[in-house]
Structure formats: structure tokens, C-alpha cells
Design an enzyme around this catalytic site. Structure first.
Site, mmCIF file in Angstrom:
data_model
loop_
_atom_site.group_PDB
_atom_site.id
_atom_site.type_symbol
_atom_site.label_atom_id
_atom_site.label_comp_id
_atom_site.label_asym_id
_atom_site.label_seq_id
_atom_site.Cartn_x
_atom_site.Cartn_y
_atom_site.Cartn_z
ATOM 1 N N CYS A 70 0.806 -1.227 0.000
ATOM 2 C CA CYS A 70 0.000 0.000 0.000
ATOM 3 C C CYS A 70 0.840 1.279 0.000
ATOM 4 O O CYS A 70 0.301 2.360 -0.198
ATOM 5 C CB CYS A 70 -0.892 0.016 1.236
ATOM 6 N N ASP A 107 2.381 2.523 2.641
ATOM 7 C CA ASP A 107 2.428 3.151 3.966
ATOM 8 C C ASP A 107 3.822 2.991 4.586
ATOM 9 O O ASP A 107 4.532 2.047 4.274
ATOM 10 C CB ASP A 107 1.379 2.531 4.890
ATOM 11 N N CYS A 122 -2.520 3.577 7.361
ATOM 12 C CA CYS A 122 -3.926 3.302 7.684
ATOM 13 C C CYS A 122 -4.107 3.141 9.205
ATOM 14 O O CYS A 122 -3.132 3.090 9.952
ATOM 15 C CB CYS A 122 -4.364 2.032 6.970
ATOM 16 N N CYS A 143 -0.835 -5.119 7.355
ATOM 17 C CA CYS A 143 -0.462 -3.859 8.011
ATOM 18 C C CYS A 143 0.438 -4.140 9.229
ATOM 19 O O CYS A 143 1.324 -3.335 9.541
ATOM 20 C CB CYS A 143 -1.699 -3.105 8.464
HETATM 21 FE FE1 FES Z 1 -1.139 0.168 4.368
HETATM 22 FE FE2 FES Z 1 -2.486 -0.814 6.298
HETATM 23 S S1 FES Z 1 -3.233 -0.326 4.337
HETATM 24 S S2 FES Z 1 -0.353 -0.542 6.253
#
Ligand code: FES
Length: 136
Positions: free
Chosen positions: A35, A37, A60, A104
Site C-alpha cells: 500500500c 504506507d 492506515c 499492516c
Molecule cells: Fe497500508 Fe495498512 S493499508 S499498512
């Protein structure tokens, strides 16, 4: 049924240990390839024990909650104990995560390992400096 446990919601809405440790013993920065992140984890280590942990996460709700709980899980642990903390253990400490959000929790485990690796690297380079000083 709620998607997230009460504990996940609590750590997402009231994350613990947000911030930086300016003189951190080790810093781990990892990105989630799924994602994008990012989690940056700071550890303060004295002797062999993690005495403080802080984080900054761009991600997230599950990433923030797992970052928050991992700082609590590692504080007071030895490096060896901390290295045994898996992403599953992080998710379990939060009362579980939905299957689709388990990835995540990988950020927390990887950042923890990266921060400890950084600590070992810093120690090794400090050791080399000492050797150079002693040989000067
Ligand atoms: Fe990216 Fe949770 S959607 S770490």
C-alpha cells in the site's frame, strides 16, 4: 460485527508513544510494498534492554494501531525478547485484525527488526572508532 476490535480502535484514536527519540540507539524505517504506507520506529536501548520506543507512521488505522502497540510491547524487553515479537503477536495483542488488514501488522515487525539491526550497526561502527582511538 465491528471490523476492528475495541483495542485497535483505542490505539488508532489514542496512539501511544508517537514522536521521535532524538538520540535513538536504533531507527528502523520500513514501507509496505502493498500500500505504500511507511513506519519509522525509534528505539532507545540501554545495555541489552529497550527502555523507550517511539514511532511515526504514515498509514492506515491498522498500521497506526500496530505501531502504537509494538512500542508498548517492546519497552522493557531485551533485544532477544523483542526479536521474537512477530506480526501475529502484534495483531493478537490488539485483539486481532481483520484478515485483509494483517499485512499492516508486518510493518511493525519489520520496523522493529530494522531498528535493532540499525542499533547493531551503530554499535559495530562505534566499536571500530574505539579501536582506531586506542590505536592512535
Ligand atoms: Fe497500508 Fe495498512 S493499508 S499498512
Amino acid at each position: 460485527m465491528a471490523v476492528y476490535s475495541d483495542k485497535v480502535m483505542d490505539h488508532f484514536l489514542h496512539p501511544r508513544n508517537v514522536g521521535e527519540i532524538p538520540d535513538a540507539s536504533g531507527v528502523g524505517t520500513v514501507g509496505n510494498p502493498i500500500c505504500g504506507d511507511v513506519l519509522k520506529l525509534y528505539l532507545k536501548i540501554e545495555g541489552n534492554v529497550i527502555v523507550d520506543a517511539k514511532f511515526k507512521t504514515f498509514g492506515c488505522g491498522a498500521a497506526i494501531a500496530t505501531s502504537s502497540i509494538v512500542t508498548e510491547l517492546v519497552t522493557g524487553k531485551t533485544i532477544e525478547q523483542a526479536l521474537k515479537i512477530s506480526n501475529k503477536a502484534v495483531a493478537e495483542a490488539l485483539g486481532g485484525l481483520p484478515k485483509i488488514k494483517m499485512h499492516c501488522s508486518v510493518l511493525a515487525e519489520e520496523a522493529l527488526r530494522a531498528a535493532i539491526e540499525d542499533f547493531h550497526k551503530k554499535q559495530a561502527s562505534d566499536g571500530q572508532k574505539d579501536v582506531k582511538k586506542n590505536n592512535a
